[in-house]
Scaffold this active site. Structure first.
Site, PDB file in Angstrom:
ATOM      1  N   GLU A   1       7.406  -4.800  -2.913  1.00 56.12           N
ATOM      2  CA  GLU A   1       6.326  -5.171  -1.988  1.00 56.12           C
ATOM      3  C   GLU A   1       5.277  -5.969  -2.743  1.00 56.12           C
ATOM      4  O   GLU A   1       4.800  -5.551  -3.791  1.00 56.12           O
ATOM      5  CB  GLU A   1       5.683  -3.928  -1.365  1.00 56.12           C
ATOM      6  CG  GLU A   1       4.507  -4.238  -0.434  1.00 56.12           C
ATOM      7  CD  GLU A   1       3.903  -2.984   0.183  1.00 56.12           C
ATOM      8  OE1 GLU A   1       4.655  -2.008   0.380  1.00 56.12           O
ATOM      9  OE2 GLU A   1       2.704  -2.975   0.448  1.00 56.12           O
TER      10      GLU A   1
ATOM     11  N   GLU B   1       5.301   4.476  -2.007  1.00 54.49           N
ATOM     12  CA  GLU B   1       4.084   4.375  -2.815  1.00 54.49           C
ATOM     13  C   GLU B   1       3.465   5.740  -3.080  1.00 54.49           C
ATOM     14  O   GLU B   1       2.493   6.134  -2.433  1.00 54.49           O
ATOM     15  CB  GLU B   1       3.046   3.469  -2.132  1.00 54.49           C
ATOM     16  CG  GLU B   1       3.389   1.996  -2.183  1.00 54.49           C
ATOM     17  CD  GLU B   1       2.271   1.107  -1.635  1.00 54.49           C
ATOM     18  OE1 GLU B   1       2.291  -0.090  -1.931  1.00 54.49           O
ATOM     19  OE2 GLU B   1       1.399   1.632  -0.907  1.00 54.49           O
TER      20      GLU B   1
END
Length: 245
Positions: A165, A77
């Site tokens: 995710e 991320e």
């Protein structure tokens, strides 16, 4: 189905490498795909530990080159205002290392703003290498129609997306379990044949965890051991697999 194996930059790297090896062997025996995830988060910019990342993926891709079920997620991320230009540069550098050992493995590349700005990658995708996918992450209680529309527009521009995710709660991983918005996400992802992995198969005391915090089992799980998120996701996975129970 797939499982995540996370590598986090800690001092006990030798022990973590051993766990990765053990996890991949177990997943392979069970017929599962494995995502080896270089977990970018607090460092924000994947270039911060690029040298370490290249060394890690050189070792992983050499060790598991013959494992056709292994997928590499090279920056979880990216955040903190990093541009797609910076992420793309990092990705091309790391992918070059992987491709020396494994010409065909799927590589998942994170996108800006906690893997949400897939639209930026769609404007300037990686062309030096093939078998590349781009990560999108969402938490249904926070990320709704606007992010879904961003995803669909990127897909229509032929960007290969993988939701590596997602959770049913707000972006903190906690709070209200938003079944209605999660179902909208499921319907959209299935419509466009986008793969997805739920976060997380753990008993952490937060509402995104799929196992009840009171459950201390390591195997032999029952439906009663699952959290509210876990029970709903289990039923949805079964539904789309054509199972009724």
């Amino acid at each position: 189905m797939s499982v995540h194996i996370l590598f986090i930059n800690l001092s006990n790297k030798k022990t973590l490498i051993q766990l990765i090896d053990k996890g991949i062997k177990a997943a392979t025996e069970l017929g599962l795909y494995v995502i080896i995830d270089w977990h970018i988060l607090s460092d924000g910019n994947p270039n911060t530990y690029k040298a370490e990342s290249k060394k890690f993926f050189q070792e992983m891709s050499k060790t598991f080159a013959k494992n056709t079920n292994v997928i590499y997620e090279i920056c979880n991320e990216p955040n903190g205002g990093n541009s797609w230009k910076d992420i793309k540069s990092y990705a091309e550098s790391v992918i070059s290392v992987i491709r020396k050992n494994d010409k065909d493995a799927v590589v998942i590349v994170g996108t800006p703003n906690w893997s949400q700005y897939v639209n930026e990658a769609a404007k300037d995708p990686i062309t030096k290498y093939s078998n590349i996918m781009y990560a999108l992450h969402f938490y249904a209680g926070t990320h709704k129609a606007e992010l879904r529309n961003t995803m669909v527009k990127a897909v229509k521009k032929k960007l290969p997306i993988f939701v590596s995710e997602f959770g049913m709660t707000d972006a903190s991983g906690n709070g209200y379990v938003d079944k209605q918005e999660t179902e909208k996400w499921f319907n959209t992802m299935n419509k466009y044949n986008i793969g997805y992995c739920a976060w997380s198969l753990s008993n952490k005391p937060e509402s995104s965890a799929l196992i009840n915090s009171s459950c201390t089992k390591k195997y032999g799980f029952k439906k009663s051991d699952l959290s509210e998120s876990g029970r709903w996701i289990y039923l949805m996975y079964r539904k789309y697999a054509g199972k009724t129970k």
